[in-house]
Write a protein that holds these residues in place. Sequence first.
Motif, PDB file in Angstrom:
ATOM      1  N   ARG A   1       3.226 -61.660 -13.322  1.00 55.49           N
ATOM      2  CA  ARG A   1       2.221 -60.609 -13.432  1.00 55.49           C
ATOM      3  C   ARG A   1       1.580 -60.593 -14.810  1.00 55.49           C
ATOM      4  O   ARG A   1       0.383 -60.343 -14.951  1.00 55.49           O
TER       5      ARG A   1
ATOM      6  N   ASP B   1       0.584 -58.033  -3.621  1.00 58.63           N
ATOM      7  CA  ASP B   1       1.985 -58.202  -4.009  1.00 58.63           C
ATOM      8  C   ASP B   1       2.646 -56.835  -4.198  1.00 58.63           C
ATOM      9  O   ASP B   1       3.726 -56.558  -3.669  1.00 58.63           O
TER      10      ASP B   1
ATOM     11  N   LYS C   1       4.024 -65.033  -6.227  1.00 56.33           N
ATOM     12  CA  LYS C   1       5.257 -65.009  -5.479  1.00 56.33           C
ATOM     13  C   LYS C   1       5.046 -64.572  -4.060  1.00 56.33           C
ATOM     14  O   LYS C   1       4.289 -63.711  -3.782  1.00 56.33           O
TER      15      LYS C   1
ATOM     16  N   ARG D   1       6.891 -62.602  -0.941  1.00 58.83           N
ATOM     17  CA  ARG D   1       7.828 -61.493  -0.903  1.00 58.83           C
ATOM     18  C   ARG D   1       8.999 -61.756  -0.016  1.00 58.83           C
ATOM     19  O   ARG D   1       8.904 -62.406   0.994  1.00 58.83           O
TER      20      ARG D   1
ATOM     21  N   THR E   1       8.846 -62.336 -11.341  1.00 57.56           N
ATOM     22  CA  THR E   1       7.789 -61.346 -11.108  1.00 57.56           C
ATOM     23  C   THR E   1       7.189 -60.885 -12.425  1.00 57.56           C
ATOM     24  O   THR E   1       5.963 -60.779 -12.563  1.00 57.56           O
TER      25      THR E   1
ATOM     26  N   ASN F   1       5.248 -54.848  -1.542  1.00 55.89           N
ATOM     27  CA  ASN F   1       6.527 -54.415  -2.094  1.00 55.89           C
ATOM     28  C   ASN F   1       6.816 -52.977  -1.682  1.00 55.89           C
ATOM     29  O   ASN F   1       7.916 -52.644  -1.253  1.00 55.89           O
TER      30      ASN F   1
ATOM     31  N   ASP G   1      14.277 -63.201  -9.113  1.00 51.38           N
ATOM     32  CA  ASP G   1      13.045 -62.616  -8.594  1.00 51.38           C
ATOM     33  C   ASP G   1      12.423 -61.673  -9.622  1.00 51.38           C
ATOM     34  O   ASP G   1      11.223 -61.719  -9.888  1.00 51.38           O
TER      35      ASP G   1
ATOM     36  N   ARG H   1       5.701 -68.754  -3.084  1.00 48.69           N
ATOM     37  CA  ARG H   1       4.805 -68.675  -4.215  1.00 48.69           C
ATOM     38  C   ARG H   1       3.789 -69.771  -4.202  1.00 48.69           C
ATOM     39  O   ARG H   1       4.011 -70.804  -3.643  1.00 48.69           O
TER      40      ARG H   1
ATOM     41  N   LEU I   1      12.825 -56.146  -4.748  1.00 52.07           N
ATOM     42  CA  LEU I   1      11.928 -56.846  -5.659  1.00 52.07           C
ATOM     43  C   LEU I   1      11.414 -55.865  -6.685  1.00 52.07           C
ATOM     44  O   LEU I   1      10.860 -54.852  -6.348  1.00 52.07           O
TER      45      LEU I   1
END
Length: 335
Positions: free
Chosen positions: A214, A243, A11, A13, A210, A247, A206, A21, A40
Amino acid sequence: MADRRSVSRPKERRRLRRADRLRGIHMISRTSAGVATLALAAALSLSACGDSKGNAENPAPKSVAQAAGNEATQEKMNLYIDAFNALIDDHWGVSKYFGDYQKLDIPNASATANLYFPENISHLERAIAKLKEGRALNGGNQGKKADEAADKLIPQLEALLAQWQALDPYFESRAYRDDGLAKAKAAHAAQTQAYQGSVASIEQLDVALTEYQRASNAAKMEAMRKGGHAAEASLLDAMQKADLFTNAVMEDNKAEADAQLPAMEAAIAKLREEQAKMPADNSNKSYLSSIADNLSGMVGAYRDFKQSNSDSYRESVVDRYNSAIGNMNRVELPA
């Protein structure tokens, strides 16, 4: 990150700025959220993927099939990520247009002013179409949360689209001069609600993407290492750490960013080490070098941000991250 292949995407941000992404391992991008920055979720932070046994705190990754799902699931998530990236675009995203709309200050605007209604109907229509196409695919358990988020998001976006379709000709033809902005003022509450509902629902999508990304990428890294693709696994590990790092920066959580920084720099160093071992004729070699440079620049921008506390440096963190995503879109990842 941005665009995809057959794997799932990282993804890009969104925060102050977002990335897109990736295809192939899709990541979410980050972008200026304008008026309403979207939080996020830091869901499912990656465990140490080199430990295939796992433990109570860092369980062993699932298989790729368990985490990413079948081909239909991955295509569903790819479509969702394409739509997500369109919706958070710096230039044509929902939050950007919401900010532009708020600047019109419709309740207090004058009908004698030159007012330009912010919209991109075709862009929004394409994003909605991708969401619907993804929703129609059977994603199994892996796609359930994203489907639930899409079910909430699609009606909000359709409400926003209806407002745009009704008001764009009105503003374009300057009809607001004839009715003293009566139509625009009457629609203002519904327009604002459609924007706010869309922004909140994009955030929920989102979170779901996410979590999926992950989990599936952790499994993919393990499979890459076992398959002898150490450089590509190191790339994915570094991008996943980036990522999480970006964040924290976008949340202005310097304590968390500082805590992640040693692992981030170790991952960049590992990426450079593995990239140096690649044969000179490997098509990924130059891209991995560029990505390592992008990530080092991201770290440098963060240190500038810490020293100056200037938002321009914080946005530079995301710009560098997004550049890494752009380069990662060019990497051919093992199936």
